[in-house]
Design a protein around this motif. Structure first.
Motif, PDB file in Angstrom:
ATOM      1  N   GLU A 123       0.828  -1.210   0.000  1.00  0.00           N
ATOM      2  CA  GLU A 123       0.000   0.000   0.000  1.00  0.00           C
ATOM      3  C   GLU A 123       0.867   1.266   0.000  1.00  0.00           C
ATOM      4  N   GLU A 125      -0.008   4.234   0.755  1.00  0.00           N
ATOM      5  CA  GLU A 125      -0.254   5.070   1.934  1.00  0.00           C
ATOM      6  C   GLU A 125       0.580   4.610   3.133  1.00  0.00           C
ATOM      7  N   ARG A 128       3.986   5.952   2.557  1.00  0.00           N
ATOM      8  CA  ARG A 128       4.030   7.389   2.870  1.00  0.00           C
ATOM      9  C   ARG A 128       4.139   7.619   4.383  1.00  0.00           C
ATOM     10  N   ARG A 129       3.383   6.842   5.151  1.00  0.00           N
ATOM     11  CA  ARG A 129       3.476   6.965   6.618  1.00  0.00           C
ATOM     12  C   ARG A 129       4.872   6.589   7.099  1.00  0.00           C
TER      13      ARG A 129
END
Length: 183
Positions: A123, A125, A128-129
């Motif tokens: 993923e 996202e 990105r985290r």
């Protein structure tokens, strides 16, 4: 306020009341708040209750709040569960939350898990985290890792995000990296 008050007494009945709220209250916000206060009490049985919520609570916001509660456990008791969750939890939002709190709580000990998320998590996202988590590490640790991601990662969106966090760092090594790219 009531949950906070229940967390203060040392009596086992207060812990039992918090456990009941965390496990079965009809309102997700109350369950999440109870998990937080269970972590603050540092009862021996808090971690299993929190972990069950991470894995089984039907509300996404409670699962994320449970990850935060793990990060609040004393004596680094939540670090190993956070690593496991960050590497393999089925819910991408929960994985991302675990990665974030690992960086806040474990610092250097979390670098392997954070780097693994950037390289292997399916993923974007979560990746990105994880990049944000790298940006939160002390600059001597985070900046070189961000530069490495910006240079080598195969995903252009991830390279771009790494460069964003490098720019935010205002670190001389980041500026030199940008100058190298522009040359």
């Amino acid at each position: 306020g009531a949950l906070s008050a229940m967390a203060q007494p040392a009596e086992p009945c207060a812990a039992a009341a918090l456990e009941r709220v965390a496990r079965s209250h009809g309102t997700p916000s109350a369950r999440g708040e109870a998990l937080f206060w269970l972590a603050q009490r540092s009862d021996a049985n808090a971690a299993p209750i929190i972990l069950k919520a991470v894995d089984a609570d039907p509300a996404p916001e409670v699962r994320k709040r449970a990850v935060f509660a793990l990060a609040q456990l004393r004596n680094d008791a939540g670090i190993d569960p956070l690593v496991r969750i960050g590497r393999s939890h089925a819910d991408a939002a929960v994985r991302g939350e675990a990665i974030f709190w690992l960086a806040q709580k474990a610092g250097r000990k979390a670098v392997g898990t954070i780097s693994q998320a950037i390289e292997k998590d399916p993923e974007t996202e979560v990746k990105r985290r994880a990049l944000f988590a790298l940006s939160q590490l002390p600059k001597d640790e985070g900046v070189p890792l961000l530069i490495d991601v910006a240079r080598k990662n195969s995903n252009p969106a991830i390279r771009k995000q790494a460069m964003f966090w490098l720019g935010q760092s205002k670190d001389p090594r980041a500026i030199e990296f940008f100058a190298e790219i522009l040359r």
